[in-house]
Design an enzyme around this catalytic site. Structure first.
Site, mmCIF file in Angstrom:
data_model
loop_
_atom_site.group_PDB
_atom_site.id
_atom_site.type_symbol
_atom_site.label_atom_id
_atom_site.label_comp_id
_atom_site.label_asym_id
_atom_site.label_seq_id
_atom_site.Cartn_x
_atom_site.Cartn_y
_atom_site.Cartn_z
ATOM 1 N N ILE A 117 0.838 -1.193 0.000
ATOM 2 C CA ILE A 117 0.000 0.000 0.000
ATOM 3 C C ILE A 117 0.874 1.244 0.000
ATOM 4 O O ILE A 117 0.585 2.223 -0.693
ATOM 5 C CB ILE A 117 -0.963 -0.008 1.196
ATOM 6 C CG1 ILE A 117 -2.001 -1.128 1.039
ATOM 7 C CG2 ILE A 117 -1.657 1.338 1.347
ATOM 8 C CD1 ILE A 117 -2.936 -1.279 2.226
ATOM 9 N N ASN A 133 0.658 5.096 7.403
ATOM 10 C CA ASN A 133 0.353 3.824 6.751
ATOM 11 C C ASN A 133 1.105 2.647 7.368
ATOM 12 O O ASN A 133 0.721 1.500 7.159
ATOM 13 C CB ASN A 133 0.700 3.935 5.260
ATOM 14 C CG ASN A 133 0.640 2.615 4.540
ATOM 15 O OD1 ASN A 133 -0.429 2.009 4.415
ATOM 16 N ND2 ASN A 133 1.790 2.126 4.083
ATOM 17 N N LYS A 171 -5.458 -1.104 15.752
ATOM 18 C CA LYS A 171 -6.129 -0.333 14.699
ATOM 19 C C LYS A 171 -7.481 0.196 15.171
ATOM 20 O O LYS A 171 -7.927 1.265 14.734
ATOM 21 C CB LYS A 171 -6.298 -1.192 13.450
ATOM 22 C CG LYS A 171 -4.985 -1.545 12.747
ATOM 23 C CD LYS A 171 -4.300 -0.342 12.144
ATOM 24 C CE LYS A 171 -3.171 -0.738 11.214
ATOM 25 N NZ LYS A 171 -2.487 0.426 10.604
ATOM 26 N N ASP A 176 13.021 4.775 13.373
ATOM 27 C CA ASP A 176 12.187 3.868 14.148
ATOM 28 C C ASP A 176 10.948 4.655 14.553
ATOM 29 O O ASP A 176 11.015 5.566 15.387
ATOM 30 C CB ASP A 176 12.959 3.396 15.378
ATOM 31 C CG ASP A 176 12.125 2.498 16.277
ATOM 32 O OD1 ASP A 176 10.934 2.261 15.988
ATOM 33 O OD2 ASP A 176 12.658 2.054 17.309
ATOM 34 N N TYR A 186 -3.052 -6.656 16.456
ATOM 35 C CA TYR A 186 -3.081 -5.706 15.344
ATOM 36 C C TYR A 186 -4.452 -5.056 15.247
ATOM 37 O O TYR A 186 -4.575 -3.828 15.103
ATOM 38 C CB TYR A 186 -2.737 -6.468 14.069
ATOM 39 C CG TYR A 186 -3.050 -5.798 12.758
ATOM 40 C CD1 TYR A 186 -2.201 -4.839 12.216
ATOM 41 C CD2 TYR A 186 -4.185 -6.161 12.022
ATOM 42 C CE1 TYR A 186 -2.472 -4.242 10.994
ATOM 43 C CE2 TYR A 186 -4.456 -5.574 10.806
ATOM 44 C CZ TYR A 186 -3.602 -4.620 10.297
ATOM 45 O OH TYR A 186 -3.881 -4.041 9.075
#
Length: 256
Positions: free
Chosen positions: A18, A83, A151, A56, A147
């Site tokens: 992406i 992103n 999100k 980082d 994850y």
């Protein structure tokens, strides 16, 4: 299609599928693009017009230093696209405390760090756009729990940004992709070549997004066309979060 010739765009996770799509698209629309990714070799192989750095993202000082170094040459960031992301464990049964900390750091804390590095210049100009790339996993339990939790936090953070920074001229929105055809799927496709065909039945459009679809959504939200849009979550998911055609078909005894 779009004109960003007077804009500086910072894209994190630039070397991923992406990310590369975002970089290529915004370059094609005339933007000055700052590309951040820890994968130095992959980043260096990308378009020479990119202004590249490998900080980082979980280290606020490192992010601020990289932003300061690049923007001294390009001018301040107009559009930030958070992103960068990664998923360490596919299920709760395999999730470790280290996985949990890792996924929250790269998927949520990194976005906060990048905002902290660019917000003051946006406030000074009373203008700026923050786009966070989330996932439909934040709304559905479909694997990768740490994850997904990170999100989901990014959704809430985006809304806070929109409400608190809106009076200072900054808009914030989140794009939630579903399955996207990138190299991240190569391993699964190698293990199960028909994986995409098997998944299509769950998506109303019977297809999957490509990186350019995410870039097009980002461009719309970042452009003047989206000037009154802030605090929204925009799924780019071929209809996955709208409903389940398999379940609907079985419930109604109708073919969809």
């Amino acid at each position: 299609m779009f004109d960003f010739s007077d804009k500086v765009v910072l894209i994190t996770g630039a070397a991923g599928g992406i990310g590369q799509g975002l970089c290529e698209a915004f370059l094609s629309w005339g933007a000055t693009v700052l590309a951040f990714d820890r994968a130095a070799e992959a980043l260096n192989a990308m378009d020479a017009r990119l202004h590249k750095a490998t900080p980082d993202l979980t280290d606020l000082a490192a992010v601020k230093s990289a932003v300061a170094e690049l923007t001294a040459k390009t001018g301040p960031v107009d559009i930030l696209i958070n992103n960068a992301g990664a998923a360490a464990a596919v299920s709760l049964s395999t999730l470790t405390p280290e996985d949990w900390a890792h996924d929250l750091a790269i998927n949520l804390s990194a976005a906060y760090n990048c905002v902290e590095a660019v917000k003051d210049a946006m406030f000074t100009r009373k203008s700026g756009v923050i786009l966070n790339i989330g996932t439909v996993n934040a709304m559905l339990a479909i694997g990768h729990p740490a994850y997904s939790a990170a999100k989901a936090g990014l959704v809430s953070y985006t809304k806070s940004l929109a409400v608190e920074y809106g009076p200072r001229g900054v808009r914030a929105n989140l794009i939630a992709p579903g399955t996207v055809k990138t190299q991240a799927w190569n391993a699964r496709a190698a293990q199960k070549p028909q994986v995409f065909d098997d998944l299509k039945k769950w998506y109303p459009l019977r297809d999957f997004a490509e990186p350019r679809d995410i870039a097009n959504a980002a461009a719309f939200l970042a452009s003047d066309l989206g000037r009154m849009i802030t605090g929204v979550v925009l799924p780019v998911d071929a209809g996955l979060t709208a409903g389940n055609p398999v379940l609907a078909s079985e419930l109604t005894l109708e073919a969809f």
